[in-house]
Design an enzyme around this catalytic site. Structure first.
Site, PDB file in Angstrom:
ATOM      1  N   HIS A 120       2.238  -1.206   1.751  1.00  0.00           N
ATOM      2  CA  HIS A 120       3.057  -2.362   2.115  1.00  0.00           C
ATOM      3  C   HIS A 120       2.237  -3.552   2.588  1.00  0.00           C
ATOM      4  O   HIS A 120       2.717  -4.689   2.535  1.00  0.00           O
ATOM      5  CB  HIS A 120       4.076  -1.983   3.196  1.00  0.00           C
ATOM      6  CG  HIS A 120       5.245  -1.220   2.655  1.00  0.00           C
ATOM      7  ND1 HIS A 120       5.212   0.136   2.435  1.00  0.00           N
ATOM      8  CD2 HIS A 120       6.473  -1.634   2.258  1.00  0.00           C
ATOM      9  CE1 HIS A 120       6.382   0.528   1.942  1.00  0.00           C
ATOM     10  NE2 HIS A 120       7.159  -0.529   1.820  1.00  0.00           N
ATOM     11  N   GLY A 121       1.045  -3.305   3.081  1.00  0.00           N
ATOM     12  CA  GLY A 121       0.232  -4.434   3.513  1.00  0.00           C
ATOM     13  C   GLY A 121      -1.083  -3.985   4.100  1.00  0.00           C
ATOM     14  O   GLY A 121      -1.201  -2.869   4.622  1.00  0.00           O
TER      15      GLY A 121
END
Lengths: 389, 466
Positions: free
Chosen positions: B322-323
């Protein structure tokens, strides 16, 4: 069964037509944007965005894509109408909530759509001077060039403090005035400023929903500027003070999408001398013909060039370089001069093919004795203005 | 270009649909889709599109070579797959994780490697995982090789799911790429779904975002406990309607062109456990990790310590996907611990509770998870979490209060209604209202969405005569 088949077949045709109609309608927005763009966004009162030319450079940099998006936002049919519906609806919804909050928390600041709301006033954020310092340098350079080229002419600079350069609630100020007055090559006595030291000053002199000053603020500025310009004769006094019947919802309310927020307006009426130019509609307001206050309607619109001639050759000629702030005091100042020329450089540039004003030529041609620069950071921090000497 | 932009709605989508259906043959229609998809991606990433093309080329050549080696029974077949996967993953690593890795190694070693900040290409996480699934599924013999490079590129770059999913497996669309059938009902049904997704995004998500942005990007301490829970709730709604709205638009548009993607969300906020939540949220991602990481590691058919290890690995990777920030890793770990807890400790006890308590348990834990997800700054994260659990009154009256919170409240209330299936209400509406009326209402919703999109471009001229 046959009827059902026919109906089913028709349903398919209708559905096909509906879908084609929807997509063609959507595409018409693009067709209008590309081939028949309008010039003015009348709702947001500015030139309508248009697409830039497609080139490899503009596409690779993303500029073309951004221009396409912003052009569509202005050019799609009914776009301004839809924006207005949204803004009016959200404004009507927000106003009771904002009022309820402010009534419960009178000393609190409420932020909405980039605007601060404090005690019925809409207030800008104080901006960072470092962000406009380069713009200031551009204007300063131009002014110093004009001053040097016209040693016989007297130059006066008036700076209007506002919530744009001051934190009117907290009291801090950005160093715009100090920087301006230290960099321009004239005597300190040729500098003046409209000071705001606290919220009380701000609320006394400025409009609640607009960035302009009110009648008290503009009159105070007139008296202050008259002193700076060395006007010795008696100043004009208001002939009448009146609260207009209508309401005013200014630029700040418009920007914050709070168009339902408005204010009553008190104005001064003056008995001006005869001028060569008709400017503003104070007479119409005085007679009651107009009621809803609009700053430009009352005082006069932003014009590239105005000339007020009182036919008094014994008096001096004045050149005022400013923006919309001086609209409120031009006729007051003009009452003390033979001719008063008022230039708004934002529009003067446009009318003269982007060349800008050649000050030396203008001063010589019109025998200008004094030049007054008047404005806030909107003027002194506007690097699009061209000042040629 | 995003689906909720004016360029997409007024130029790209109608042009693509009209050109697509103006063509008769499958080949021409696929060509239109491919060109449209490449234009779609290059609109936002005019230079980085080369990376997408390169990724597709690597996958195409790698799988083709592996196929040839397989036909000959060559032992290097597996090595080709591994190299292909490494090349594809390395592009994701370089563009998404290199800066983060270098920064943290640098912190450990007390050095600054001075790497230039690399911009993250749009959609790289999604199309990389799609491409990986193609390679892995071919290795497993689940799909046949795609010998036409343009059709493989069409699969990878297909614009409905290119930049925000769902992550579509090649086997889902393998047949449809070459032999799908479009019909008016699908086009209309897809368009209706697109409108619903657009509404979720521009009306619900964008307006609940006003609340959490006003609180989290303002003075967090001034919000007080109630304000921080309000922000957490608003973000919980925002992220769901944003993401599920986008998935609806993607699935709807796929349907308009004859593709049938799998569902990506199944009313996740009506889940009765965290385990149940992850069966309903971003299904395409969780199933991707299940099929390509968890099960190959052994899944739950291993010893307990190994099973726990597998869960931790999968969720660390899920968070990291996600990041490239520590909060995403903590978020992944958070869910790993909760899932382990439900599987080993309290799952059975949870099922014995009344459903409303099961729901409340799940919803609160998910909300807390989203707070971790939101804050990439560790100080702000700590401030938010402690503020949520250590009572303090709001002090907006002494600071500045963002009025957008007031504007967002009705949308937040409305969004609470839409998180549940409401199947009985939907059935009643379908029964009572004629389809023409429902269709008109949907077109009205479309117009309202356009109005919301236009409102964000409002920019009056400062100098005008006021």
């Amino acid at each position: 069964m046959k009827i059902r088949r026919i109906m089913h077949k028709n349903k398919s045709i209708l559905l096909a037509l509906l879908l084609a109609g929807i997509f063609l309608l959507l595409l018409s927005g693009t067709v209008r944007t590309i081939f028949f763009p309008k010039e003015i966004n009348s709702y947001e009162v500015r030139p309508a965005n248009k697409m830039m030319e497609l080139s490899l450079t503009s596409f690779l940099s993303g500029q073309y894509q951004s221009s396409f998006e912003s052009a569509l936002s202005d050019q799609i049919p009914l776009s301004q109408y839809l924006k207005k519906i949204y803004n009016d609806t959200s404004s009507s919804f927000m106003e009771p909530g904002i009022n309820a909050y402010m009534n419960k928390n009178p000393d609190s600041v409420l932020r909405y759509n980039g605007m601060n709301i404090y005690r019925d006033h809409l207030i800008f954020d104080m901006h960072n001077f470092e962000e406009i310092k380069a713009d200031y340098d551009h204007i300063i350079q131009g002014c110093n060039g004009v001053i040097a080229a016209n040693p016989q002419t007297e130059f006066v600079f008036y700076y209007i403090e506002s919530d744009y350069c001051c934190d009117v609630i907290g009291g801090a100020k950005n160093p715009s005035y100090d920087y301006l007055s230290s960099q321009i090559n004239v005597d300190k006595s040729s500098f003046g400023r409209f000071e705001i030291n606290n919220f009380e000053d701000f609320s006394l002199y400025f409009r609640k929903t607009d960035h302009h000053w009110n009648h008290i603020g503009s009159y105070k500025a007139y008296t202050h500027i008259a002193s700076l310009l060395g006007i010795e004769e008696e100043l004009m006094q208001p002939a009448e003070k009146r609260v207009l019947a209508g309401v005013h919802s200014g630029f700040k309310a418009f920007t914050a999408k709070l168009q339902s927020v408005s204010e009553k307006t008190e104005v001064y009426f003056f008995d001006y001398p005869e001028y060569s130019t008709q400017y503003g509609n104070e007479d119409a307001y005085r007679s009651g013909e107009l009621a809803d206050f609009v700053y430009a309607e009352f005082y006069g619109d932003d014009e590239p060039e105005l000339v007020f001639d009182t036919n008094n050759p014994g008096k001096e000629n004045l050149l005022v370089v400013g923006d919309s702030y001086d609209n409120a005091i031009l006729k007051l100042l003009a009452s003390h001069y033979n001719r008063t020329h008022a230039i708004d450089l934002r529009y003067y540039i446009d009318e003269n093919g982007g060349k800008g004003l050649d000050f030396t030529e203008y001063i010589n041609k019109h025998e200008i004795d004094k030049v007054l620069f008047i404005g806030s950071d909107f003027l002194y921090g506007d690097s699009s203005l061209i000042i040629r000497s | 270009m995003v689906f909720s932009s004016l360029v997409f709605l007024f130029f790209f989508l109608p042009c693509t649909v009209l050109l697509y259906y103006a063509c008769r043959s499958r080949a021409y229609r696929n060509t239109v889709l491919l060109i449209a998809s490449l234009l779609f991606y290059s609109w936002g990433e005019p230079k980085i599109i080369l990376l997408l093309l390169l990724t597709a080329l690597v996958a195409y050549l790698g799988v083709l070579l592996a196929e040839k080696l397989r036909e000959k029974g060559h032992p290097l077949e597996k090595l080709v797959y591994i190299c292909t996967l490494i090349l594809i993953v390395s592009s994701l690593f370089v563009f998404k994780y290199l800066n983060f890795t270098a920064k943290n190694i640098g912190l450990l070693l007390g050095r600054n490697f001075g790497l230039r900040e690399i911009a993250l290409p749009i959609g790289i996480s999604f199309y990389t995982f799609q491409t990986l699934s193609y390679v892995i599924d071919h290795h497993r013999g689940v799909i046949k090789v795609q010998r036409n490079p343009f059709l493989l590129l069409l699969y990878i770059a297909l614009f409905p799911q290119l930049i925000a999913g769902p992550i579509v497996r090649y086997k889902t669309v393998e047949e449809e790429i070459c032999s799908r059938s479009e019909n008016l009902d699908d086009i209309w049904s897809g368009f209706k779904r697109f409108i619903v997704g657009l509404g979720k995004k521009v009306i619900l998500a964008n307006n609940t975002a006003l609340i959490c942005d006003a609180i989290y990007q303002g003075n967090i301490s001034a919000a007080g406990t109630a304000g921080l829970w309000l922000a957490a709730l608003a973000y919980t709604m925002q992220i769901y309607f944003d993401f599920s709205g986008y998935s609806d638009m993607a699935i709807g548009m796929g349907q308009m062109f004859g593709f049938h993607f799998l569902e990506n969300f199944n009313h996740p906020y009506s889940a009765l456990s965290v385990t149940d939540f992850w069966r309903r949220w971003h299904i395409s991602l969780s199933s991707w990790f299940r099929d390509y990481i968890y099960i190959p590691l052994g899944g739950n058919r291993v010893s307990r310590p190994r099973w726990l290890f597998n869960i931790l690995v999968v969720w660390l990777l899920t968070g990291f996907w996600h990041g490239a920030e520590w909060n995403f890793i903590f978020w992944g770990l958070y869910y790993a611990l909760l899932l382990i807890g439900e599987k080993i400790f309290w799952g059975r006890m949870l099922k014995k509770l009344p459903k409303v308590l099961q729901w409340l348990y799940t919803f609160l834990l998910v909300m807390i998870g989203w707070v971790i997800f939101y804050h990439t700054d560790s100080k702000e994260l700590l401030l938010s979490l402690t503020g949520m659990f250590k009572f303090s009154a709001a002090s907006w009256g002494q600071h500045s209060f963002d009025g957008n919170i007031l504007l967002g409240i009705p949308f937040l209330i409305a969004s609470l209604f839409f998180i549940f299936p409401n199947s009985k209400i939907k059935q009643t509406i379908d029964r009572v209202l004629p389809s023409a009326v429902r269709s008109c209402a949907l077109l009205g919703l479309f117009a309202i969405c356009i109005m919301f999109i236009l409102s964000s471009s409002y920019n009056p001229f400062i100098y005008f005569r006021f």
